[in-house]
Design a protein around this motif. Structure first.
Motif, PDB file in Angstrom:
ATOM      1  N   GLY A   3       0.822  -1.185   0.000  1.00  0.00           N
ATOM      2  CA  GLY A   3       0.000   0.000   0.000  1.00  0.00           C
ATOM      3  C   GLY A   3       0.866   1.249   0.000  1.00  0.00           C
ATOM      4  O   GLY A   3       2.088   1.198   0.090  1.00  0.00           O
ATOM      5  N   THR A 245     -13.089  -4.705  10.051  1.00  0.00           N
ATOM      6  CA  THR A 245     -12.308  -3.470   9.991  1.00  0.00           C
ATOM      7  C   THR A 245     -12.785  -2.462  11.019  1.00  0.00           C
ATOM      8  O   THR A 245     -13.948  -2.442  11.405  1.00  0.00           O
ATOM      9  CB  THR A 245     -12.389  -2.802   8.600  1.00  0.00           C
ATOM     10  OG1 THR A 245     -13.736  -2.437   8.337  1.00  0.00           O
ATOM     11  CG2 THR A 245     -11.887  -3.719   7.523  1.00  0.00           C
ATOM     12  N   GLN A 249      -9.057   1.870   9.900  1.00  0.00           N
ATOM     13  CA  GLN A 249      -8.609   0.940   8.869  1.00  0.00           C
ATOM     14  C   GLN A 249      -9.387   1.135   7.578  1.00  0.00           C
ATOM     15  O   GLN A 249      -8.812   1.106   6.486  1.00  0.00           O
ATOM     16  CB  GLN A 249      -8.755  -0.501   9.359  1.00  0.00           C
ATOM     17  CG  GLN A 249      -7.732  -0.898  10.410  1.00  0.00           C
ATOM     18  CD  GLN A 249      -8.026  -2.261  11.005  1.00  0.00           C
ATOM     19  OE1 GLN A 249      -9.169  -2.714  11.015  1.00  0.00           O
ATOM     20  NE2 GLN A 249      -6.995  -2.921  11.507  1.00  0.00           N
ATOM     21  N   GLY A 253      -7.166   2.658   4.908  1.00  0.00           N
ATOM     22  CA  GLY A 253      -6.925   1.500   4.057  1.00  0.00           C
ATOM     23  C   GLY A 253      -7.467   1.690   2.661  1.00  0.00           C
ATOM     24  O   GLY A 253      -6.873   1.233   1.680  1.00  0.00           O
ATOM     25  N   SER A 257      -4.870   1.582  -0.467  1.00  0.00           N
ATOM     26  CA  SER A 257      -5.003   0.472  -1.407  1.00  0.00           C
ATOM     27  C   SER A 257      -5.294   0.912  -2.828  1.00  0.00           C
ATOM     28  O   SER A 257      -5.265   0.091  -3.755  1.00  0.00           O
ATOM     29  CB  SER A 257      -6.146  -0.446  -0.953  1.00  0.00           C
ATOM     30  OG  SER A 257      -5.966  -0.891   0.363  1.00  0.00           O
ATOM     31  N   ALA A 280      -3.303   0.581  10.276  1.00  0.00           N
ATOM     32  CA  ALA A 280      -4.386   0.631   9.291  1.00  0.00           C
ATOM     33  C   ALA A 280      -3.881   0.470   7.867  1.00  0.00           C
ATOM     34  O   ALA A 280      -4.600  -0.022   6.996  1.00  0.00           O
ATOM     35  CB  ALA A 280      -5.137   1.957   9.412  1.00  0.00           C
ATOM     36  N   THR A 281      -2.641   0.868   7.620  1.00  0.00           N
ATOM     37  CA  THR A 281      -2.145   0.877   6.243  1.00  0.00           C
ATOM     38  C   THR A 281      -1.077  -0.168   5.970  1.00  0.00           C
ATOM     39  O   THR A 281      -0.749  -0.416   4.813  1.00  0.00           O
ATOM     40  CB  THR A 281      -1.562   2.261   5.893  1.00  0.00           C
ATOM     41  OG1 THR A 281      -0.521   2.589   6.824  1.00  0.00           O
ATOM     42  CG2 THR A 281      -2.633   3.327   5.938  1.00  0.00           C
ATOM     43  N   ARG A 282      -0.540  -0.791   7.012  1.00  0.00           N
ATOM     44  CA  ARG A 282       0.520  -1.775   6.784  1.00  0.00           C
ATOM     45  C   ARG A 282       0.272  -3.067   7.558  1.00  0.00           C
ATOM     46  O   ARG A 282       1.047  -3.446   8.437  1.00  0.00           O
ATOM     47  CB  ARG A 282       1.876  -1.200   7.209  1.00  0.00           C
ATOM     48  CG  ARG A 282       2.325  -0.011   6.392  1.00  0.00           C
ATOM     49  CD  ARG A 282       3.719   0.386   6.773  1.00  0.00           C
ATOM     50  NE  ARG A 282       4.142   1.596   6.104  1.00  0.00           N
ATOM     51  CZ  ARG A 282       5.327   2.159   6.260  1.00  0.00           C
ATOM     52  NH1 ARG A 282       6.200   1.612   7.076  1.00  0.00           N
ATOM     53  NH2 ARG A 282       5.635   3.264   5.624  1.00  0.00           N
ATOM     54  N   PRO A 283      -0.796  -3.757   7.277  1.00  0.00           N
ATOM     55  CA  PRO A 283      -1.001  -5.068   7.903  1.00  0.00           C
ATOM     56  C   PRO A 283      -0.082  -6.101   7.271  1.00  0.00           C
ATOM     57  O   PRO A 283       0.725  -5.790   6.412  1.00  0.00           O
ATOM     58  CB  PRO A 283      -2.474  -5.361   7.599  1.00  0.00           C
ATOM     59  CG  PRO A 283      -2.710  -4.657   6.310  1.00  0.00           C
ATOM     60  CD  PRO A 283      -1.872  -3.410   6.350  1.00  0.00           C
ATOM     61  N   ARG A 287      -1.290  -5.825   0.470  1.00  0.00           N
ATOM     62  CA  ARG A 287      -2.000  -4.551   0.380  1.00  0.00           C
ATOM     63  C   ARG A 287      -3.194  -4.607   1.324  1.00  0.00           C
ATOM     64  O   ARG A 287      -3.743  -5.675   1.570  1.00  0.00           O
ATOM     65  CB  ARG A 287      -2.478  -4.283  -1.050  1.00  0.00           C
ATOM     66  CG  ARG A 287      -1.366  -3.920  -1.998  1.00  0.00           C
ATOM     67  CD  ARG A 287      -1.899  -3.629  -3.378  1.00  0.00           C
ATOM     68  NE  ARG A 287      -2.693  -2.413  -3.431  1.00  0.00           N
ATOM     69  CZ  ARG A 287      -2.157  -1.202  -3.584  1.00  0.00           C
ATOM     70  NH1 ARG A 287      -0.854  -1.066  -3.671  1.00  0.00           N
ATOM     71  NH2 ARG A 287      -2.921  -0.133  -3.645  1.00  0.00           N
ATOM     72  N   PRO A 288      -3.594  -3.458   1.892  1.00  0.00           N
ATOM     73  CA  PRO A 288      -4.705  -3.494   2.850  1.00  0.00           C
ATOM     74  C   PRO A 288      -5.984  -4.108   2.290  1.00  0.00           C
ATOM     75  O   PRO A 288      -6.563  -4.985   2.899  1.00  0.00           O
ATOM     76  CB  PRO A 288      -4.897  -2.018   3.196  1.00  0.00           C
ATOM     77  CG  PRO A 288      -3.553  -1.411   2.983  1.00  0.00           C
ATOM     78  CD  PRO A 288      -2.972  -2.144   1.809  1.00  0.00           C
TER      79      PRO A 288
END
Length: 303
Positions: A3, A245, A249, A253, A257, A280-283, A287-288
């Motif tokens: 992301g 979510t 997120q 997200g 994404s 929220a952006t780097r799980p 990509r989220p």
């Protein structure tokens, strides 16, 4: 493909230096500012932090002319009162002067200098193109002089309403600097309120798709719409739209994404805010959200 990366946006940030330190502590590597932010002090506030962290990159802007700079520019012979444009100016003399001022205030050469809301004042399309071409030529000169490294356009409306397109910007950049021009990025607001470019990108068209195809960086500003979306999107809403979510997120997200987006500018001031944004952006996923999830989100909030 990951992301978009997070960056600090300083437009609504109180205590710019402290916010920058909190962001850097969470491995944020880009800070976006402007000479007119924080009553004209944002660049100066950032300078010590940037000096301590030379690997952090920074972008600033040119165009708006606050009262203090108008007085200084007039006193120094950069502008006459008739050329100040009611708080906005892209005259070559001012663009050069502002680029030099920003370099001095930041204590380094900005990585990108954005032309800031060139649609300001409502020029006709041909006038807008002429305004930008003049600014681009001056910024190409600033690149050669070592005042800036690259330039772009940051706009609130013009890339949304079609007043500007990526193709037109690239055409103007080629006119200004030839095939080795230094036009490198665009910046525009993207959020669940401003979904048009996100929906277009999912269909393989529009400003984000075009920018990606041409290798431009895309900076997404106002992903939380000034914080209003955090109040509008309740946990139950997030769960209903995309089970599993949280609101943050869902909000970040979605932008992270979106195909073509490379950086999200977030005005967060504390470590806890940045930690939540990172989560929220780097799980753990590449990509989220995937395209199916993105379409579900777009459909839900465009209804």
């Amino acid at each position: 493909m990951r992301g978009a990366e997070l960056g600090l946006g300083t437009y609504r940030t109180a205590g710019v230096a402290a916010a920058a330190q909190a962001a850097i502590d969470q491995d944020v590597s880009w800070i976006d500012t402007a000479p007119n932010y924080q009553r004209g002090t944002a660049e100066e506030q950032l300078a010590p932090v940037l000096g301590a962290f030379p690997s952090v990159r920074v972008s600033t802007k040119v165009g708006f002319l606050d009262a203090a700079r108008q007085v200084r520019a007039t006193k120094e012979g950069v502008l006459t009162p008739s050329r100040t444009g009611k708080g906005y100016c892209l005259e070559p003399s001012y663009v050069r002067w502002q680029a030099a001022q920003s370099k001095a205030a930041l204590g380094r050469i900005p990585d990108i200098t954005f032309v800031h809301n060139p649609e300001h004042g409502g020029p006709e399309p041909h006038e807008l193109d002429a305004r930008l071409l003049k600014a681009f030529r001056t910024l190409e000169e600033c690149c050669r002089q070592g005042l800036i490294k690259a330039y772009g356009v940051a706009t609130w409306l013009a890339l949304h309403d079609g007043s500007l397109t990526v193709d037109r910007l690239m055409e103007l950049a080629h006119k200004a600097g030839g095939p080795t021009h230094k036009f490198a990025a665009i910046q525009l607001p993207l959020s669940l309120v401003q979904l048009g470019p996100i929906a277009d990108a999912l269909d393989g068209r529009g400003v984000l798709f075009d920018a990606h195809a041409l290798g431009l960086e895309v900076f997404a500003s106002a992903p939380l719409h000034g914080g209003e979306l955090l109040e509008m999107v309740a946990p139950t809403v997030a769960q209903e739209v995309l089970p599993g979510t949280t609101p943050i997120q869902l909000l970040l997200g979605t932008v992270a994404s979106t195909p073509g987006v490379t950086r999200i500018l977030l005005s967060a001031s504390t470590t806890s805010h940045w930690t939540a944004a990172e989560q929220a952006t780097r799980p753990s996923l590449p990509r989220p959200f995937d395209s199916t999830e993105l379409r579900k989100i777009v459909d839900a909030f465009r209804a």
